[in-house]
Write a protein that holds these residues in place. Structure first.
Motif, PDB file in Angstrom:
ATOM      1  N   ARG A  20      99.070  74.313 132.393  1.00  0.00           N
ATOM      2  CA  ARG A  20      99.262  73.316 133.446  1.00  0.00           C
ATOM      3  C   ARG A  20     100.146  72.145 133.028  1.00  0.00           C
ATOM      4  O   ARG A  20     100.924  71.636 133.862  1.00  0.00           O
ATOM      5  N   VAL A  21      99.997  71.682 131.785  1.00  0.00           N
ATOM      6  CA  VAL A  21     100.766  70.528 131.319  1.00  0.00           C
ATOM      7  C   VAL A  21     101.258  70.787 129.901  1.00  0.00           C
ATOM      8  O   VAL A  21     100.671  71.590 129.163  1.00  0.00           O
ATOM      9  N   PRO A  22     102.343  70.121 129.479  1.00  0.00           N
ATOM     10  CA  PRO A  22     102.800  70.280 128.093  1.00  0.00           C
ATOM     11  C   PRO A  22     101.743  69.785 127.120  1.00  0.00           C
ATOM     12  O   PRO A  22     100.962  68.882 127.443  1.00  0.00           O
ATOM     13  N   GLY A  23     101.753  70.358 125.929  1.00  0.00           N
ATOM     14  CA  GLY A  23     100.796  69.912 124.945  1.00  0.00           C
ATOM     15  C   GLY A  23     100.907  70.689 123.662  1.00  0.00           C
ATOM     16  O   GLY A  23     101.795  71.534 123.481  1.00  0.00           O
ATOM     17  N   CYS A  24      99.969  70.405 122.747  1.00  0.00           N
ATOM     18  CA  CYS A  24      99.973  71.071 121.447  1.00  0.00           C
ATOM     19  C   CYS A  24      98.541  71.170 120.940  1.00  0.00           C
ATOM     20  O   CYS A  24      97.768  70.208 121.010  1.00  0.00           O
ATOM     21  N   PHE A  25      98.188  72.345 120.445  1.00  0.00           N
ATOM     22  CA  PHE A  25      96.896  72.596 119.841  1.00  0.00           C
ATOM     23  C   PHE A  25      97.112  72.759 118.343  1.00  0.00           C
ATOM     24  O   PHE A  25      98.004  73.505 117.920  1.00  0.00           O
ATOM     25  N   VAL A  26      96.311  72.061 117.541  1.00  0.00           N
ATOM     26  CA  VAL A  26      96.574  71.950 116.117  1.00  0.00           C
ATOM     27  C   VAL A  26      95.342  72.346 115.307  1.00  0.00           C
ATOM     28  O   VAL A  26      94.218  71.931 115.617  1.00  0.00           O
ATOM     29  N   LEU A  27      95.564  73.152 114.264  1.00  0.00           N
ATOM     30  CA  LEU A  27      94.508  73.511 113.326  1.00  0.00           C
ATOM     31  C   LEU A  27      94.487  72.481 112.197  1.00  0.00           C
ATOM     32  O   LEU A  27      95.517  72.210 111.581  1.00  0.00           O
ATOM     33  N   VAL A  28      93.318  71.913 111.945  1.00  0.00           N
ATOM     34  CA  VAL A  28      93.164  70.868 110.924  1.00  0.00           C
ATOM     35  C   VAL A  28      92.340  71.424 109.769  1.00  0.00           C
ATOM     36  O   VAL A  28      91.192  71.848 109.965  1.00  0.00           O
ATOM     37  N   GLY A  29      92.924  71.437 108.583  1.00  0.00           N
ATOM     38  CA  GLY A  29      92.262  72.013 107.424  1.00  0.00           C
ATOM     39  C   GLY A  29      90.911  71.386 107.152  1.00  0.00           C
ATOM     40  O   GLY A  29      90.809  70.165 107.003  1.00  0.00           O
ATOM     41  N   ALA A  30      89.850  72.229 107.069  1.00  0.00           N
ATOM     42  CA  ALA A  30      88.492  71.740 106.827  1.00  0.00           C
ATOM     43  C   ALA A  30      87.789  72.541 105.744  1.00  0.00           C
ATOM     44  O   ALA A  30      86.578  72.430 105.563  1.00  0.00           O
ATOM     45  N   GLY A  31      88.555  73.358 104.998  1.00  0.00           N
ATOM     46  CA  GLY A  31      87.976  74.145 103.925  1.00  0.00           C
ATOM     47  C   GLY A  31      88.104  73.436 102.584  1.00  0.00           C
ATOM     48  O   GLY A  31      89.032  72.656 102.372  1.00  0.00           O
ATOM     49  N   ASN A  32      87.169  73.706 101.691  1.00  0.00           N
ATOM     50  CA  ASN A  32      87.209  73.076 100.368  1.00  0.00           C
ATOM     51  C   ASN A  32      86.379  73.926  99.405  1.00  0.00           C
ATOM     52  O   ASN A  32      85.150  73.868  99.407  1.00  0.00           O
ATOM     53  N   GLU A  33      87.055  74.730  98.585  1.00  0.00           N
ATOM     54  CA  GLU A  33      86.354  75.620  97.650  1.00  0.00           C
ATOM     55  C   GLU A  33      85.502  74.846  96.666  1.00  0.00           C
ATOM     56  O   GLU A  33      84.416  75.296  96.283  1.00  0.00           O
ATOM     57  N   GLU A  34      85.957  73.672  96.242  1.00  0.00           N
ATOM     58  CA  GLU A  34      85.202  72.895  95.263  1.00  0.00           C
ATOM     59  C   GLU A  34      83.846  72.461  95.801  1.00  0.00           C
ATOM     60  O   GLU A  34      82.888  72.282  95.045  1.00  0.00           O
ATOM     61  N   LYS A  35      83.752  72.277  97.114  1.00  0.00           N
ATOM     62  CA  LYS A  35      82.488  71.874  97.736  1.00  0.00           C
ATOM     63  C   LYS A  35      81.725  73.071  98.296  1.00  0.00           C
ATOM     64  O   LYS A  35      80.675  72.900  98.927  1.00  0.00           O
TER      65      LYS A  35
END
Length: 390
Positions: free
Chosen positions: A337-352
Motif C-alpha cells: 500500500r505504501v513505500p517502506g522498508c522491513f529490516v532484520l536487526v541482529g539479536a544473536g550472540n554465541e557468547e551469551k
C-alpha cells in the motif's frame, strides 16, 4: 537523534519485554497484551485507538513542525510452543511462548513512543505507532489493521524484526523481495481400506500419499526456474492405525514459498496437477484445501537506500544486504500500500548462548538488540522527514 536519551530508556525496554515474555498470548487472543500497551501509551500522552483489526492498537503523536506521516509497526502475538528456557522471565503460560521476538518488538516500539512523547517540539508531521495482533496466523493482523484505517494518510512505513541468525550490531535488508510469500495446503487422499495381507482387494491411500510426497519434490526441481528461489515442503503425513490394516485415508500437509506471483501460481497449478494424476493412477480420490497466505515482503528501493544513511548515524551499527529468506511476514501487506522498508536487526550472540533459531522452545534474544532496533526506527523516521523537507 539523541542516542544517550534513548539509552536511558533501555531498562524500561528490558522490563517491558520480560513482562510480555512471562505473559504471552496467541494470535487473535492478545487481550491483556493490548491493554498493557494501551495503558503505557496513554500514560505517555499518546493518542490511542484500540480494537483495530482485533486487539490491534494505533498510537499517534503529532509534532509541532510541518512534515509527513511516518508509520512504525510492531507485532504482539506469541506462538503455541512450550518455553524450555531456564530464566526468571520464562513464560508462565503453559504451551505458549514468545519464540519469535514479538515481545521485543513491542517493547522497542513503546520505547520509541516514549522517546518521541518528550519531543513534540522536534517532531515533523506525525509519528503513527501500529501495534499489530496476529502476525503468526493467517490471514494475519495486518489486513484488518489496514481495513480499519491504519495506513490512512501514511506516507511511509518502517518495521524491524529482531533476528538471531544475525549477530548483535548488524542489521540487514534488501531492495525488492526480502521474505517469501507463503501458501499452505492440506491434501486428503481417500482410498479403500482392507486387510494387510490382501492388498489387491484395497486401494492403499498410504502408498498413494507416499508417492505423492516424492513427486511433489519435482515441483521446484523440474518446474521452477532454478534461478528463482522456491520451496515446497511436506510437513506432515498421517495415515493408518495398525500394521496389518490398509488405510483408507491419508492426509498430507505442507507449505509453498517463493518470491513472485508468477512462480506462486505455477507452484499451485503443479501441486493440483500432481495430486490429481497420482491419486487417480492409484485408484484413489483426493481433496485439496489450498490456503493463500502472505505475499512476499518487497521493500521499496528508495527506502532501502535511505536505510544505509540512517544506520550510519548510529555508532556501532553496520548494515548488510540480506539474501532472500524463506520465512514469511504479513508486513508485506503494508508494503503493498505504501513505500517502506522491513529490516532484520541482529539479536544473536554465541557468547551469551543466544543461538537458538526462531520458533525454537529455547529461543531468546540478546536484549541489547532492542536498543539498536529502537535507534534504527528513530533514525529512519528522522532521516525520512529531513530528506523529504529539504
Amino acid at each position: 537523534m539523541k542516542l544517550t536519551d534513548l539509552e536511558t530508556l533501555y531498562p524500561k525496554m528490558v522490563e517491558r519485554r520480560r513482562h510480555l515474555h512471562r505473559h504471552p498470548e496467541l494470535s487473535f487472543k492478545e487481550k491483556e497484551t493490548s491493554a498493557y500497551v494501551a495503558g503505557i501509551l496513554r500514560e505517555l500522552g499518546v493518542e490511542v485507538r484500540e480494537g483495530v483489526g482485533g486487539y490491534g492498537l494505533i498510537g499517534c503523536l503529532r509534532g509541532l513542525l510541518p512534515g509527513k506521516t511516518v508509520a512504525l509497526r510492531a507485532d504482539m502475538d506469541a506462538l503455541p510452543i512450550q518455553d524450555e528456557k531456564s530464566c526468571e522471565y520464562a513464560s508462565q503460560v503453559p504451551g505458549v511462548m514468545h519464540a519469535c521476538g514479538h515481545d521485543g518488538h513491542t517493547a522497542v516500539l513503546l520505547a520509541v513512543a516514549e522517546y518521541y512523547s518528550h519531543r513534540l517540539q522536534e517532531i515533523r508531521g506525525e509519528i503513527r505507532f501500529l501495534f499489530q495482533p496476529a502476525e503468526e496466523a493467517c490471514p494475519g493482523g495486518a489486513v484488518g489493521m489496514i481495513e480499519q484505517g491504519a495506513l490512512e494518510g501514511v506516507d511511509v512505513i518502517y518495521g524491524v524484526h529482531l533476528w538471531t541468525p544475525l549477530p548483535l550490531g548488524t542489521v540487514a535488508s534488501a531492495a525488492g523481495p526480502l521474505m517469501a510469500s507463503v501458501d499452505d495446503f492440506l491434501i486428503e487422499i481417500q482410498g479403500r481400506g482392507g486387510h494387510g495381507g490382501m492388498p489387491h482387494k484395497a486401494v492403499d491411500s498410504v502408498v498413494a500419499g507416499s508417492s505423492l510426497v516424492m513427486q511433489l519434490q519435482s515441483v521446484v526441481s523440474r518446474s521452477v526456474d532454478p534461478l528463482n528461489p522456491a520451496v515446497v515442503t511436506i510437513g506432515s503425513i498421517q495415515g493408518g492405525m495398525a500394521q496389518n490394516v490398509i488405510a483408507d485415508r491419508c492426509r498430507l500437509s505442507g507449505t509453498a514459498r517463493c518470491f513472485d506471483e508468477v512462480t506462486r501460481q505455477l507452484i499451485r497449478e503443479r501441486i493440483y496437477a500432481l495430486v490429481e494424476g497420482i491419486t487417480q493412477a492409484y485408484g484413489a480420490e483426493a481433496r485439496i484445501d489450498y490456503v493463500t497466505g502472505y505475499p512476499s515482503v518487497v521493500n521499496d528501493a528508495v527506502e532501502f537506500q535511505r536505510l544505509s544513511r540512517a544506520v550510519h548515524k548510529i555508532p556501532g551499527l553496520k548494515v548488510e544486504v540480506s539474501p532472500k529468506i524463506m520465512p514469511a511476514e504479513d508486513f508485506a501487506y503494508y508494503l503493498q500500500r505504501v513505500p517502506g522498508c522491513f529490516v532484520l536487526v541482529g539479536a544473536g550472540n554465541e557468547e551469551k548462548g543466544i543461538i537458538y533459531p526462531h520458533h525454537h522452545p529455547r529461543f531468546d534474544i540478546d536484549e541489547e538488540a532492542m536498543l539498536h532496533a529502537a535507534a534504527l526506527l528513530i533514525s529512519m523516521a528522522e532521516t525520512y522527514q529531513e530528506e523529504s523537507s529539504s
